[in-house]
Scaffold this active site. Structure first.
Site, mmCIF file in Angstrom:
data_model
loop_
_atom_site.group_PDB
_atom_site.id
_atom_site.type_symbol
_atom_site.label_atom_id
_atom_site.label_comp_id
_atom_site.label_asym_id
_atom_site.label_seq_id
_atom_site.Cartn_x
_atom_site.Cartn_y
_atom_site.Cartn_z
ATOM 1 N N PHE A 39 -19.868 -10.968 -3.157
ATOM 2 C CA PHE A 39 -19.548 -12.255 -2.514
ATOM 3 C C PHE A 39 -19.658 -12.168 -0.988
ATOM 4 C CE2 PHE A 39 -15.509 -14.652 -1.114
ATOM 5 C CZ PHE A 39 -16.199 -15.823 -0.832
ATOM 6 N N LYS B 213 -7.265 0.297 -1.501
ATOM 7 C CA LYS B 213 -7.839 -0.100 -0.200
ATOM 8 C C LYS B 213 -7.049 0.562 0.935
ATOM 9 C CE LYS B 213 -10.798 -2.602 0.592
ATOM 10 N NZ LYS B 213 -12.277 -2.423 0.685
ATOM 11 N N ILE C 166 -21.846 4.343 -4.772
ATOM 12 C CA ILE C 166 -21.303 5.034 -3.586
ATOM 13 C C ILE C 166 -20.535 6.302 -3.950
ATOM 14 C CG2 ILE C 166 -21.228 3.041 -2.030
ATOM 15 C CD1 ILE C 166 -18.177 2.837 -2.685
ATOM 16 N N TYR D 159 -5.071 -2.286 -6.654
ATOM 17 C CA TYR D 159 -6.167 -2.671 -5.748
ATOM 18 C C TYR D 159 -5.785 -2.400 -4.299
ATOM 19 C CZ TYR D 159 -8.938 -5.732 -2.695
ATOM 20 O OH TYR D 159 -9.703 -6.220 -1.666
ATOM 21 N N THR E 203 -8.715 -5.257 3.555
ATOM 22 C CA THR E 203 -7.985 -6.471 3.183
ATOM 23 C C THR E 203 -6.587 -6.515 3.802
ATOM 24 O OG1 THR E 203 -6.911 -7.526 1.279
ATOM 25 C CG2 THR E 203 -7.335 -5.202 1.072
ATOM 26 N N ASP E 204 -6.039 -7.718 3.922
ATOM 27 C CA ASP E 204 -4.660 -7.849 4.418
ATOM 28 C C ASP E 204 -3.644 -7.404 3.361
ATOM 29 O OD1 ASP E 204 -4.956 -9.975 2.641
ATOM 30 O OD2 ASP E 204 -4.105 -11.484 3.978
ATOM 31 N N GLU E 205 -4.124 -7.220 2.106
ATOM 32 C CA GLU E 205 -3.187 -6.872 1.033
ATOM 33 C C GLU E 205 -2.571 -5.489 1.228
ATOM 34 O OE1 GLU E 205 -4.370 -8.047 -2.916
ATOM 35 O OE2 GLU E 205 -5.728 -9.554 -2.120
HETATM 36 N N1 LIG Z 1 -12.727 -11.442 -1.372
HETATM 37 C C1 LIG Z 1 -11.796 -11.431 -0.431
HETATM 38 O O1 LIG Z 1 -11.089 -12.441 -0.263
HETATM 39 C C2 LIG Z 1 -11.607 -10.235 0.461
HETATM 40 C C3 LIG Z 1 -10.709 -10.325 1.531
HETATM 41 C C4 LIG Z 1 -10.571 -9.232 2.395
HETATM 42 C C5 LIG Z 1 -11.315 -8.083 2.192
HETATM 43 N N2 LIG Z 1 -12.154 -8.002 1.129
HETATM 44 C C6 LIG Z 1 -12.953 -6.763 0.975
HETATM 45 O O2 LIG Z 1 -14.314 -7.098 1.226
HETATM 46 C C7 LIG Z 1 -15.168 -6.319 0.411
HETATM 47 C C8 LIG Z 1 -16.069 -7.211 -0.408
HETATM 48 O O3 LIG Z 1 -15.267 -8.059 -1.233
HETATM 49 P P1 LIG Z 1 -15.933 -9.122 -2.196
HETATM 50 O O4 LIG Z 1 -14.932 -10.148 -2.510
HETATM 51 O O5 LIG Z 1 -17.259 -9.529 -1.673
HETATM 52 O O6 LIG Z 1 -16.141 -8.198 -3.501
HETATM 53 P P2 LIG Z 1 -17.122 -8.395 -4.734
HETATM 54 O O7 LIG Z 1 -16.383 -7.850 -5.897
HETATM 55 O O8 LIG Z 1 -17.652 -9.777 -4.789
HETATM 56 O O9 LIG Z 1 -18.357 -7.436 -4.378
HETATM 57 C C9 LIG Z 1 -18.266 -6.044 -4.418
HETATM 58 C C10 LIG Z 1 -19.678 -5.492 -4.476
HETATM 59 O O10 LIG Z 1 -19.591 -4.052 -4.483
HETATM 60 C C11 LIG Z 1 -20.477 -3.559 -5.472
HETATM 61 N N3 LIG Z 1 -19.942 -2.281 -5.970
HETATM 62 C C12 LIG Z 1 -18.816 -2.088 -6.712
HETATM 63 N N4 LIG Z 1 -18.665 -0.794 -7.007
HETATM 64 C C13 LIG Z 1 -19.702 -0.142 -6.423
HETATM 65 C C14 LIG Z 1 -20.092 1.224 -6.353
HETATM 66 N N5 LIG Z 1 -19.374 2.187 -6.963
HETATM 67 N N6 LIG Z 1 -21.192 1.536 -5.637
HETATM 68 C C15 LIG Z 1 -21.933 0.575 -5.038
HETATM 69 N N7 LIG Z 1 -21.625 -0.735 -5.086
HETATM 70 C C16 LIG Z 1 -20.518 -1.085 -5.775
HETATM 71 C C17 LIG Z 1 -20.503 -4.629 -6.563
HETATM 72 O O11 LIG Z 1 -21.674 -4.525 -7.369
HETATM 73 C C18 LIG Z 1 -20.460 -5.899 -5.729
HETATM 74 O O12 LIG Z 1 -21.759 -6.326 -5.363
HETATM 75 C C19 LIG Z 1 -14.258 -5.436 -0.450
HETATM 76 O O13 LIG Z 1 -14.179 -4.163 0.169
HETATM 77 C C20 LIG Z 1 -12.912 -6.134 -0.409
HETATM 78 O O14 LIG Z 1 -11.860 -5.233 -0.537
HETATM 79 C C21 LIG Z 1 -12.326 -9.055 0.250
#
Ligand SMILES: NC(=O)c1ccc[n+]([C@@H]2O[C@H](COP(=O)([O-])OP(=O)(O)OC[C@H]3O[C@@H](n4cnc5c(N)ncnc54)[C@H](O)[C@@H]3O)[C@@H](O)[C@H]2O)c1
Length: 351
Positions: free
Chosen positions: A13, A161, A62, A157, A132-134
């Site tokens: 996303f 993080k 990764i 989760y 994340t803020d979590e």
């Molecule tokens: N969604 C939110 O509201 C939010 C808020 C703050 C921070 N974040 C952080 O931002 C980042 C992205 O969040 P998001 O919501 O886009 O997540 P998401 O779940 O939509 O996307 C995660 C992506 O990582 C890939 N992935 C997962 N495991 C993997 C691995 N082992 N190797 C390679 N790729 C892998 C997945 O295929 C996916 O494309 C995360 O680190 C999350 O903690 C998200």
């Protein structure tokens, strides 16, 4: 090429918005998107940039040390923006080890390879970890998370993080790896997997299905438009101070139930339904275990030091989001039917 960047999780996303922004804004950067294409990774998020000359997709995990080593060798990255993660709290409650593996071990593998490949010249390199803020835990009715707020994660989760954040800072302090972290509040916008609150509600309202709301819907989240998060990442990547943490948030707190009512109102208007129709779909369900009451970010540091601020009011951003989902039925149908998982084979393996 001016810079060679590794963006992990670029098919997800937020990652897809970051990839799109960097590919379009910096044509002289080479952008390598590394993604394992788990259930959350969808290359259909990036159809508009896939043929750009400065964009390359690499499928890989990764946590795979030798693969990551080879990737650093092959591309000689000078920057990493690390977003790949398992990201859904409910899934972390069901399968915590998967979160420890990807979020903790995966981050450590990337850090270790950045250290190994950059050891002779750290100058001009940057490892940017998106978090994340979590990690800060849960707030009561008052107060905000600051960069100095002690970590107090409550779910598998957020614990994974938090642990990855600590490893990033450990590599900065111990090995002088140039690193920066940002901790962001809840994102919303286009290309969001419909297991998360807002896209799930849009999808269910559209299809006249029950809209599940945890507990009494009293939990409060601070919502930020995903494009504004991508802009913040761009700002921090280019202007952030090494060794620092930046909070990113929308100054925009909503109780879940109020948000869902607003969404129902917007959907009634968009779908030409009498006001109040969609709200009848709201269904209260058993609360999530350990559900944090309130998150609220104080993003003053990012605003004062680097000049970033959110560009959109929530109502405007939510309406844009609804419009996107209603205009992109194929995307949504492919995600809900699982067809998006065939896209990689069609695009990359038959060539
Ligand atoms: N969604 C939110 O509201 C939010 C808020 C703050 C921070 N974040 C952080 O931002 C980042 C992205 O969040 P998001 O919501 O886009 O997540 P998401 O779940 O939509 O996307 C995660 C992506 O990582 C890939 N992935 C997962 N495991 C993997 C691995 N082992 N190797 C390679 N790729 C892998 C997945 O295929 C996916 O494309 C995360 O680190 C999350 O903690 C998200």
């Amino acid at each position: 090429m001016k810079r060679k960047l590794l963006i992990t999780g670029g098919a997800g996303f937020i990652g897809s918005h970051v990839v799109r922004l960097f590919v379009n804004k910096y044509p002289d950067y080479q952008i390598v998107n590394l993604d394992a294409l788990t259930y959350a990774g969808n290359l259909e998020n990036l159809t508009d940039v896939k043929d750009q000359p400065n964009y390359i997709f690499e499928k890989g995990d990764i946590t795979d040390e030798s693969f990551i080593d080879d990737l650093f060798e092959k591309y000689q990255f000078d920057g990493v923006i690390h977003l790949a993660a398992e990201s859904h709290v409910d899934r972390s409650i069901m399968d915590p080890l998967a979160f420890i593996k990807t979020n903790v071990l995966g981050t450590a593998v990337l850090l270790n390879n950045a250290r190994k490949h950059w050891k002779d010249k750290m100058d001009g390199k940057l490892f940017y970890h998106v978090s994340t803020d979590e990690v800060y835990g849960s707030l009561g009715e008052e107060g905000f998370f600051l960069e100095t707020t002690p970590y107090d994660p409550r779910s598998p989760y957020s614990a994974s993080k938090a642990s990855s954040d600590h490893f990033v800072m450990a590599y900065y302090h111990t090995y002088h790896l140039p690193a920066v972290i940002s901790n962001c509040s809840n994102n919303y916008g286009s290309h969001h997997f419909p297991e998360k609150l807002i896209p799930l509600a849009i999808h269910n309202i559209k299809n006249n299905k029950p809209v599940p709301v945890y507990g009494k819907g009293e939990n409060i989240r601070d919502w930020l438009f995903v494009n504004d998060h991508a802009r913040a990442i761009d700002t921090i990547f280019h202007h952030g101070k090494i060794g620092e943490t930046y909070n990113v948030g929308g100054f925009n707190e909503w109780k879940n139930i109020d948000l869902i009512h607003l969404l129902c109102k917007i959907m009634d208007q968009k779908l030409g339904r009498p006001e109040g129709t969609s709200a009848q779909l709201i269904t209260y369900v058993k609360d999530r275990a350990g559900h944090d009451l309130r998150y609220a970010i104080d993003a003053t540091k990012l605003n004062k030091e680097l000049g970033w601020e959110p560009s959109l009011q929530f109502e405007e951003g939510l309406e844009k989001t609804v419009d996107w989902y209603l205009e992109n039925e194929t995307w949504l149908n492919h995600v809900t039917s699982g067809d998006y998982q065939n896209y990689y084979n069609e695009q990359y393996q038959k060539r």
